[in-house]
Design a protein around this motif. Structure first.
Motif, PDB file in Angstrom:
ATOM      1  N   LEU A 392       0.836  -1.207   0.000  1.00 32.43           N
ATOM      2  CA  LEU A 392       0.000   0.000   0.000  1.00 32.43           C
ATOM      3  C   LEU A 392       0.868   1.254   0.000  1.00 32.43           C
ATOM      4  O   LEU A 392       0.411   2.326  -0.415  1.00 32.43           O
ATOM      5  CB  LEU A 392      -0.931   0.011   1.220  1.00 32.43           C
ATOM      6  CG  LEU A 392      -1.848  -1.212   1.385  1.00 32.43           C
ATOM      7  CD1 LEU A 392      -2.690  -1.075   2.653  1.00 32.43           C
ATOM      8  CD2 LEU A 392      -2.748  -1.391   0.160  1.00 32.43           C
ATOM      9  N   ARG A 393       2.115   1.113   0.460  1.00 31.34           N
ATOM     10  CA  ARG A 393       3.059   2.245   0.440  1.00 31.34           C
ATOM     11  C   ARG A 393       3.929   2.229  -0.811  1.00 31.34           C
ATOM     12  O   ARG A 393       4.606   3.207  -1.108  1.00 31.34           O
ATOM     13  CB  ARG A 393       3.959   2.199   1.684  1.00 31.34           C
ATOM     14  CG  ARG A 393       3.304   2.759   2.949  1.00 31.34           C
ATOM     15  CD  ARG A 393       2.225   1.854   3.493  1.00 31.34           C
ATOM     16  NE  ARG A 393       1.645   2.364   4.745  1.00 31.34           N
ATOM     17  CZ  ARG A 393       0.555   1.880   5.306  1.00 31.34           C
ATOM     18  NH1 ARG A 393      -0.107   0.864   4.740  1.00 31.34           N
ATOM     19  NH2 ARG A 393       0.092   2.393   6.416  1.00 31.34           N
ATOM     20  N   ARG A 394       3.927   1.116  -1.539  1.00 27.12           N
ATOM     21  CA  ARG A 394       4.710   1.026  -2.771  1.00 27.12           C
ATOM     22  C   ARG A 394       3.966   1.606  -3.972  1.00 27.12           C
ATOM     23  O   ARG A 394       4.559   2.117  -4.906  1.00 27.12           O
ATOM     24  CB  ARG A 394       5.033  -0.448  -3.080  1.00 27.12           C
ATOM     25  CG  ARG A 394       6.022  -1.112  -2.156  1.00 27.12           C
ATOM     26  CD  ARG A 394       6.367  -2.494  -2.689  1.00 27.12           C
ATOM     27  NE  ARG A 394       7.318  -3.210  -1.843  1.00 27.12           N
ATOM     28  CZ  ARG A 394       6.988  -4.186  -1.011  1.00 27.12           C
ATOM     29  NH1 ARG A 394       5.717  -4.561  -0.904  1.00 27.12           N
ATOM     30  NH2 ARG A 394       7.905  -4.786  -0.282  1.00 27.12           N
ATOM     31  N   TYR A 395       2.637   1.487  -3.923  1.00 24.95           N
ATOM     32  CA  TYR A 395       1.846   1.834  -5.111  1.00 24.95           C
ATOM     33  C   TYR A 395       0.892   2.990  -4.811  1.00 24.95           C
ATOM     34  O   TYR A 395      -0.279   2.797  -4.511  1.00 24.95           O
ATOM     35  CB  TYR A 395       1.076   0.606  -5.592  1.00 24.95           C
ATOM     36  CG  TYR A 395       1.969  -0.584  -5.865  1.00 24.95           C
ATOM     37  CD1 TYR A 395       2.871  -0.576  -6.931  1.00 24.95           C
ATOM     38  CD2 TYR A 395       1.932  -1.708  -5.039  1.00 24.95           C
ATOM     39  CE1 TYR A 395       3.710  -1.664  -7.173  1.00 24.95           C
ATOM     40  CE2 TYR A 395       2.760  -2.794  -5.274  1.00 24.95           C
ATOM     41  CZ  TYR A 395       3.650  -2.768  -6.344  1.00 24.95           C
ATOM     42  OH  TYR A 395       4.486  -3.833  -6.576  1.00 24.95           O
ATOM     43  N   GLY A 396       1.411   4.194  -4.883  1.00 27.91           N
ATOM     44  CA  GLY A 396       0.557   5.379  -4.723  1.00 27.91           C
ATOM     45  C   GLY A 396       0.172   5.686  -3.300  1.00 27.91           C
ATOM     46  O   GLY A 396      -0.996   5.964  -3.006  1.00 27.91           O
ATOM     47  N   SER A 397       1.143   5.657  -2.391  1.00 31.18           N
ATOM     48  CA  SER A 397       0.845   5.945  -0.986  1.00 31.18           C
ATOM     49  C   SER A 397       0.390   7.393  -0.814  1.00 31.18           C
ATOM     50  O   SER A 397       0.848   8.298  -1.515  1.00 31.18           O
ATOM     51  CB  SER A 397       2.096   5.700  -0.131  1.00 31.18           C
ATOM     52  OG  SER A 397       1.807   5.874   1.236  1.00 31.18           O
ATOM     53  N   VAL A 398      -0.518   7.581   0.120  1.00 29.01           N
ATOM     54  CA  VAL A 398      -1.004   8.936   0.457  1.00 29.01           C
ATOM     55  C   VAL A 398      -1.201   9.012   1.969  1.00 29.01           C
ATOM     56  O   VAL A 398      -1.345   7.988   2.631  1.00 29.01           O
ATOM     57  CB  VAL A 398      -2.350   9.271  -0.245  1.00 29.01           C
ATOM     58  CG1 VAL A 398      -2.203   9.231  -1.754  1.00 29.01           C
ATOM     59  CG2 VAL A 398      -3.463   8.323   0.219  1.00 29.01           C
ATOM     60  N   PRO A 399      -1.236  10.215   2.528  1.00 26.26           N
ATOM     61  CA  PRO A 399      -1.619  10.325   3.936  1.00 26.26           C
ATOM     62  C   PRO A 399      -3.026   9.742   4.114  1.00 26.26           C
ATOM     63  O   PRO A 399      -3.892   9.935   3.260  1.00 26.26           O
ATOM     64  CB  PRO A 399      -1.619  11.834   4.200  1.00 26.26           C
ATOM     65  CG  PRO A 399      -0.764  12.415   3.128  1.00 26.26           C
ATOM     66  CD  PRO A 399      -0.950  11.535   1.927  1.00 26.26           C
ATOM     67  N   HIS A 400      -3.230   9.027   5.202  1.00 25.53           N
ATOM     68  CA  HIS A 400      -4.567   8.496   5.476  1.00 25.53           C
ATOM     69  C   HIS A 400      -4.705   8.256   6.975  1.00 25.53           C
ATOM     70  O   HIS A 400      -3.713   8.114   7.688  1.00 25.53           O
ATOM     71  CB  HIS A 400      -4.856   7.222   4.676  1.00 25.53           C
ATOM     72  CG  HIS A 400      -3.897   6.096   4.915  1.00 25.53           C
ATOM     73  ND1 HIS A 400      -2.606   6.092   4.425  1.00 25.53           N
ATOM     74  CD2 HIS A 400      -4.036   4.925   5.595  1.00 25.53           C
ATOM     75  CE1 HIS A 400      -1.997   4.973   4.773  1.00 25.53           C
ATOM     76  NE2 HIS A 400      -2.840   4.248   5.497  1.00 25.53           N
ATOM     77  N   ALA A 401      -5.948   8.255   7.420  1.00 29.88           N
ATOM     78  CA  ALA A 401      -6.207   8.150   8.856  1.00 29.88           C
ATOM     79  C   ALA A 401      -7.534   7.461   9.104  1.00 29.88           C
ATOM     80  O   ALA A 401      -8.386   7.370   8.208  1.00 29.88           O
ATOM     81  CB  ALA A 401      -6.195   9.533   9.508  1.00 29.88           C
ATOM     82  N   GLY A 402      -7.717   7.007  10.321  1.00 29.55           N
ATOM     83  CA  GLY A 402      -8.972   6.363  10.709  1.00 29.55           C
ATOM     84  C   GLY A 402      -8.976   6.100  12.196  1.00 29.55           C
ATOM     85  O   GLY A 402      -8.075   6.512  12.927  1.00 29.55           O
ATOM     86  N   PHE A 403      -9.984   5.376  12.640  1.00 31.84           N
ATOM     87  CA  PHE A 403     -10.081   5.048  14.065  1.00 31.84           C
ATOM     88  C   PHE A 403     -10.964   3.831  14.261  1.00 31.84           C
ATOM     89  O   PHE A 403     -11.675   3.408  13.338  1.00 31.84           O
ATOM     90  CB  PHE A 403     -10.616   6.232  14.879  1.00 31.84           C
ATOM     91  CG  PHE A 403     -11.996   6.717  14.478  1.00 31.84           C
ATOM     92  CD1 PHE A 403     -13.145   6.074  14.917  1.00 31.84           C
ATOM     93  CD2 PHE A 403     -12.133   7.848  13.672  1.00 31.84           C
ATOM     94  CE1 PHE A 403     -14.409   6.523  14.555  1.00 31.84           C
ATOM     95  CE2 PHE A 403     -13.396   8.310  13.304  1.00 31.84           C
ATOM     96  CZ  PHE A 403     -14.529   7.647  13.749  1.00 31.84           C
ATOM     97  N   GLY A 404     -10.910   3.287  15.463  1.00 28.31           N
ATOM     98  CA  GLY A 404     -11.810   2.210  15.855  1.00 28.31           C
ATOM     99  C   GLY A 404     -12.675   2.687  17.005  1.00 28.31           C
ATOM    100  O   GLY A 404     -12.179   3.334  17.933  1.00 28.31           O
TER     101      GLY A 404
END
Length: 435
Positions: A392-404
């Motif tokens: 996921l970091r090799r092919y078009g990585s972007v900042p992203h966030a989430g939570f549980g």
């Protein structure tokens, strides 16, 4: 009786003056001379059914006097308004048909111990208090889906069987996978949600998660449910805003639609009214440490907060409080370090008021390949099972966030329950795997 209109108790107001049939179970009964008052429940409510000797006849009247608690029955009669009756309507009974007799019911009006009630959990869920709690749980789960669906999120189902840990291997339930390798029950859907976010932009997973933590506190279960959104191009600030919006949405929904259940639980709704509005207070981990020390608590910088610390912090605020930027050392390998201060992570925990503890945990994910690879190694985790995650970091990585967000803890807070074992139909704890 087949030709009569069968209705649910919650729909009785629409049938005032009509003759209908209720199908349910005897919740309680009392007699006054030539009248039996049968409290019948059908899962949607409780209705007082008034059976007089004159209306039902001597044989049926005598039989009704021996109906046991939880006997299943069909009752036919006329619906009439009565402000004194539960729900404001009652039934003037014409006929009573017993479907199946109940043996002596083990749960009686007297006080029972918690262990006994948990052994009888399959029956305990029929009681008024448990019924109210589980209806609120259902409302919370429905509201979660509504919240994300209305905002264009894609429901993304994560696997329950996983090849490795996402938060360290010490609290995993291990399984033998066809005698060929080990598999584990998932601790979180997050890693898979990250793949979903980079495919769909914004997703959420919703399902059971498992922690083999040997904890007996009132806030822990070994099996619980989490809703976990993940959004591409999100930063920590946007993640905190989403968490705040979700929790306040849930509070408003329960206040609007489950007022009856909150009343059954004798829940003081003033704290919920406050939590229905935003913004929520936000403090840094550093500020939280200062506040705890000011209260005389001895706490070193660098450790995570336990129940005592969370309760102490929540007591200073009337709404859920969001604590951000914990030390990197006490957070999972995938948390992104703050570029302005590498010793802290871009993460957040939301602590519920009234001592109910953490209900949301999340933050920004490490989006750099080399950094993530290094952190996996530093945490003593094998690289091979995480190769797909590194992709996921090799092919078009972007900042992203989430939570549980833990469903049981949220329900426990909304209901004002001391122990979250009552917030799930069949709790799983260290010492309990039945029923």
């Amino acid at each position: 009786m087949g030709h009569m209109t069968w209705v649910y108790i919650e729909d009785l107001p629409r049938h005032a003056g009509q003759e209908v049939t209720l199908r349910g179970w005897l919740y309680n009964r009392r007699s006054s001379g030539k009248v039996h008052f049968l409290l019948v429940r059908d899962g949607t409510g409780v209705c007082q059914c008034v059976a007089s000797l004159a209306d039902v006849g001597a044989d049926a009247f005598a039989a009704a006097d021996h109906l046991g608690q939880e006997t299943s029955l069909e009752v036919t009669g006329a619906v009439r308004a009565d402000k004194r009756a539960p729900g404001g309507f009652e039934l003037s009974v014409k006929t009573i048909h017993q479907v199946s007799a109940a043996q002596a019911y083990p749960i009686t009006p007297k006080d029972h111990g918690v262990a006994f009630l948990l052994d009888q959990r399959h029956l305990w869920i029929r009681s008024a208090r448990q019924h109210a709690i589980l209806r609120i749980r259902s409302e919370v789960e429905t509201a979660c889906r509504d919240f994300f669906n209305e905002r264009g999120f894609v429901l993304f189902d994560a696997p329950i069987l996983t090849p490795t840990s996402c938060e360290g291997t010490t609290n995993l339930f291990e399984l033998d996978y066809f005698g060929e390798r080990k598999a584990y029950l998932t601790q979180s859907g997050q890693l898979y949600a990250e793949a979903g976010a980079l495919a769909f932009g914004k997703v959420y997973t919703f399902g059971p998660t498992f922690r083999a933590e040997k904890s007996k506190t009132r806030r822990h279960l070994t099996e619980f449910w989490m809703v976990e959104p993940e959004v591409a191009y999100f930063t920590l600030d946007e993640d905190m805003q989403l968490a705040e919006d979700l929790v306040s949405f849930l509070v408003r929904r329960v206040l609007e639609r489950r007022a009856t259940e909150l009343k059954t639980l004798e829940r003081d709704i003033a704290p919920l009214d406050r939590a229905a509005t935003t913004p929520y207070p936000r403090i840094s981990y550093d500020e939280a440490i200062e506040r705890l020390r000011a209260k005389g608590m001895e706490i070193k910088w660098g450790g995570d907060f336990g129940g005592d610390e969370e309760t102490a912090l929540s007591s200073e605020f009337e709404k859920p409080v969001m604590i951000h930027r914990y030390p990197t050392q006490c957070k999972a390998f995938y948390m992104k370090q703050d570029p302005a201060r590498l010793e802290v992570a871009l993460c957040v925990d939301m602590i519920a008021p009234e001592g109910h503890g953490e209900i949301v945990g999340g933050g920004q994910r490490e989006d750099d390949y080399e950094t993530l690879h290094r952190k996996i190694v530093e945490h003593g985790l094998p690289i091979e099972p995480f190769n797909w995650y590194l992709d996921l970091r090799r092919y078009g990585s972007v900042p992203h966030a989430g939570f549980g967000m833990g469903i049981e803890r949220v329900v426990g807070w909304l209901c004002g329950i001391h122990h979250i074992r009552e917030t799930i139909p069949f709790p799983r704890m260290m010492e309990r795997l039945e029923p």
